[in-house]
Scaffold this motif. Structure first.
Motif, PDB file in Angstrom:
ATOM      1  N   PHE A 260       0.737  -1.200   0.257  1.00  0.00           N
ATOM      2  CA  PHE A 260       0.032   0.190  -0.140  1.00  0.00           C
ATOM      3  C   PHE A 260       0.654   1.104   0.378  1.00  0.00           C
ATOM      4  O   PHE A 260       1.713   1.479   1.176  1.00  0.00           O
ATOM      5  CB  PHE A 260      -1.179  -0.347   1.219  1.00  0.00           C
ATOM      6  N   LEU A 261       1.242   1.660  -1.384  1.00  0.00           N
ATOM      7  CA  LEU A 261       1.383   2.987  -1.629  1.00  0.00           C
ATOM      8  C   LEU A 261       0.959   4.547  -0.857  1.00  0.00           C
ATOM      9  O   LEU A 261       1.911   5.202  -0.414  1.00  0.00           O
ATOM     10  CB  LEU A 261       2.817   2.800  -2.859  1.00  0.00           C
ATOM     11  N   ALA A 262      -0.493   4.359  -0.933  1.00  0.00           N
ATOM     12  CA  ALA A 262      -0.785   6.254  -1.300  1.00  0.00           C
ATOM     13  C   ALA A 262      -2.049   6.023  -0.625  1.00  0.00           C
ATOM     14  O   ALA A 262      -2.344   4.631  -0.311  1.00  0.00           O
ATOM     15  CB  ALA A 262      -0.346   6.548  -1.734  1.00  0.00           C
ATOM     16  N   PRO A 263      -2.553   6.906   0.045  1.00  0.00           N
ATOM     17  CA  PRO A 263      -3.902   6.327   0.701  1.00  0.00           C
ATOM     18  C   PRO A 263      -5.056   6.912  -0.168  1.00  0.00           C
ATOM     19  O   PRO A 263      -4.548   7.416  -1.290  1.00  0.00           O
ATOM     20  CB  PRO A 263      -4.144   7.777   1.294  1.00  0.00           C
ATOM     21  N   LEU A 264      -6.018   6.445  -0.400  1.00  0.00           N
ATOM     22  CA  LEU A 264      -6.874   6.463  -1.157  1.00  0.00           C
ATOM     23  C   LEU A 264      -8.294   7.189  -0.099  1.00  0.00           C
ATOM     24  O   LEU A 264      -9.315   7.068   0.751  1.00  0.00           O
ATOM     25  CB  LEU A 264      -7.961   5.681  -1.853  1.00  0.00           C
ATOM     26  N   SER A 265      -8.827   8.675  -0.834  1.00  0.00           N
ATOM     27  CA  SER A 265      -9.550   8.850  -0.748  1.00  0.00           C
ATOM     28  C   SER A 265     -10.874   8.490  -0.751  1.00  0.00           C
ATOM     29  O   SER A 265     -11.433   8.139  -1.599  1.00  0.00           O
ATOM     30  CB  SER A 265      -9.507  10.677  -0.991  1.00  0.00           C
ATOM     31  N   ILE A 266     -12.138   9.080   0.471  1.00  0.00           N
ATOM     32  CA  ILE A 266     -13.275   8.331  -0.218  1.00  0.00           C
ATOM     33  C   ILE A 266     -13.905   9.171  -0.828  1.00  0.00           C
ATOM     34  O   ILE A 266     -13.711  10.376  -1.002  1.00  0.00           O
ATOM     35  CB  ILE A 266     -14.201   8.541   1.532  1.00  0.00           C
ATOM     36  N   GLY A 267     -14.957   9.021  -2.209  1.00  0.00           N
ATOM     37  CA  GLY A 267     -15.352   9.307  -2.735  1.00  0.00           C
ATOM     38  C   GLY A 267     -14.592   9.214  -4.466  1.00  0.00           C
ATOM     39  O   GLY A 267     -14.913   9.953  -4.828  1.00  0.00           O
ATOM     40  N   GLU A 268     -13.071   9.070  -4.243  1.00  0.00           N
ATOM     41  CA  GLU A 268     -12.380   9.064  -5.715  1.00  0.00           C
ATOM     42  C   GLU A 268     -12.855   7.350  -6.431  1.00  0.00           C
ATOM     43  O   GLU A 268     -13.110   7.179  -6.503  1.00  0.00           O
ATOM     44  CB  GLU A 268     -10.797   9.301  -4.731  1.00  0.00           C
ATOM     45  N   ARG A 269     -12.242   7.326  -7.904  1.00  0.00           N
ATOM     46  CA  ARG A 269     -12.600   6.737  -8.690  1.00  0.00           C
ATOM     47  C   ARG A 269     -11.005   6.373  -8.501  1.00  0.00           C
ATOM     48  O   ARG A 269     -10.440   6.599  -8.082  1.00  0.00           O
ATOM     49  CB  ARG A 269     -12.454   6.936  -9.609  1.00  0.00           C
ATOM     50  N   ALA A 270     -11.133   4.821  -8.131  1.00  0.00           N
ATOM     51  CA  ALA A 270     -10.077   3.886  -8.197  1.00  0.00           C
ATOM     52  C   ALA A 270     -10.407   2.872  -9.596  1.00  0.00           C
ATOM     53  O   ALA A 270     -11.152   2.164  -9.466  1.00  0.00           O
ATOM     54  CB  ALA A 270     -10.234   2.685  -6.616  1.00  0.00           C
ATOM     55  N   THR A 271      -9.419   2.723  -9.388  1.00  0.00           N
ATOM     56  CA  THR A 271      -8.967   1.881 -10.914  1.00  0.00           C
ATOM     57  C   THR A 271      -7.933   0.684 -10.775  1.00  0.00           C
ATOM     58  O   THR A 271      -6.582   1.192 -10.416  1.00  0.00           O
ATOM     59  CB  THR A 271      -8.166   2.927 -12.350  1.00  0.00           C
TER      60      THR A 271
END
Length: 324
Positions: A260-271
């Motif tokens: 896990f390299l970076a946080p993913l914000s809630i509401g963001e599109r993940a690919t």
């Protein structure tokens, strides 16, 4: 997440050093005695170069005058270093770019300096050696140092394939590129994308029991290093599973390793991007896996091993009925 972890948290602080006028044979003995893979070369206490185990294996073993050589004559210099505040991600990027395995950590000794440069070339008076990072330490955090994903446009042409998913939703996007639409082979790529909403995060927390307040409590999360609520790492990893589920055939997970390299914000599109990199035989494949956020920052990377079976006969009948 790794972009918030500084080098100072994972570096080895007991660095083995030798003076620039020490002999190469002394350095070899020192590495063997200390059971390390490198010696940082110093001059007047400041780091100026490095000699590694690889140097002995590839170059120095062929020389007949090793006993008479000084480290200053054979060391790698100028020395590439990182600052204590550099992130693990920055360190990995430098290792990849320069093709090196040892990265000394040097603190700026200039009075009042606030330098936090990710990388720099160290000269004789540049600072104090405070630690070292190697691929060994970094592999505990980022085990996939050598992965280099190709751009999607360089991959096989896009194909539409029959899938075995129960349903799809508006806003979910899937793309598959492969040489054949009914089987998988090395070089094929699956790409799945969706927005991870607050509702997704809350449902995941309830389903798994992972109710860490970092993911659910905005006021609490604001006081952490992330400054906001973030998506569970395992939930982000689940986007990979969604991509693999849409490969031709019935995909069965055998193993998954992720960093896990970076946080993913809630509401963001993940690919999720999944590329088949190795045919292991008997319908097993190794797959390079990556998840990007909306800005195409790598959130996590790793690899998976999967077994791909044929679809059960009933799935074809179900698909025909749905089409009818």
């Amino acid at each position: 997440m790794h972009e918030t972890i500084p080098a100072s948290e994972i570096m080895v602080t007991d660095v083995v050093t030798a003076s620039a006028d020490a002999s190469v044979s002394d350095a070899a003995t020192l590495m063997d005695d200390e059971r390390v893979s490198s010696v940082v070369v110093t001059r007047d206490g400041a780091p100026v170069g490095i000699v590694t185990e690889g140097d002995f294996a590839t170059t120095l073993c062929e020389r007949s005058d090793v006993g008479n050589l000084e480290l200053a004559d054979v060391m790698s210099a100028p020395l590439e270093t990182v600052s204590p505040d550099s992130s693990v991600v920055d360190a990995v990027s430098l290792l990849r770019a320069d093709g090196i395995e040892h990265l000394p950590v040097v603190a700026d000794s200039r009075k009042g300096s606030t330098e936090t440069t990710a990388s720099r070339t160290t000269n004789d008076d540049d600072g104090e050696l405070v630690g070292i990072l190697t691929t060994t330490e970094l592999s505990y955090f980022v085990p996939h140092l050598l992965h280099r994903s190709r751009k999607l446009e360089d991959r096989p042409p896009r194909r539409q394939v029959r899938t075995d998913t129960e349903y799809e939703r508006d806003g979910w996007e899937f793309e598959y590129r492969g040489a054949d639409e009914s089987t998988v082979s090395v070089g094929d790529v699956a790409r799945f994308s969706k927005e991870i909403s607050a509702e997704d995060v809350e449902a995941f927390a309830d389903a798994t029991g992972d109710t860490n307040r970092l993911h659910l409590d905005a006021a609490y999360a604001a006081e952490t290093r992330f400054g906001e609520r973030i998506v569970h790492g395992v939930l982000a990893n689940g986007i990979i599973s969604a991509a693999l589920a849409r490969l031709p055939g019935l995909t069965i997970y055998l193993s998954q390793e992720s960093s896990f390299l970076a946080p993913l914000s809630i509401g963001e599109r993940a690919t999720a991007i999944c590329e088949i990199t190795e045919d292991l035989g008997e319908s097993k494949y190794r797959i390079e896996t990556t998840v990007l956020d909306a800005d195409e920052t790598t959130v996590l990377e790793g690899d998976a091993v999967v077994l791909i079976d044929e679809l059960p006969p009933g799935s074809a009948l179900k698909a025909e009925a749905a089409d009818g």
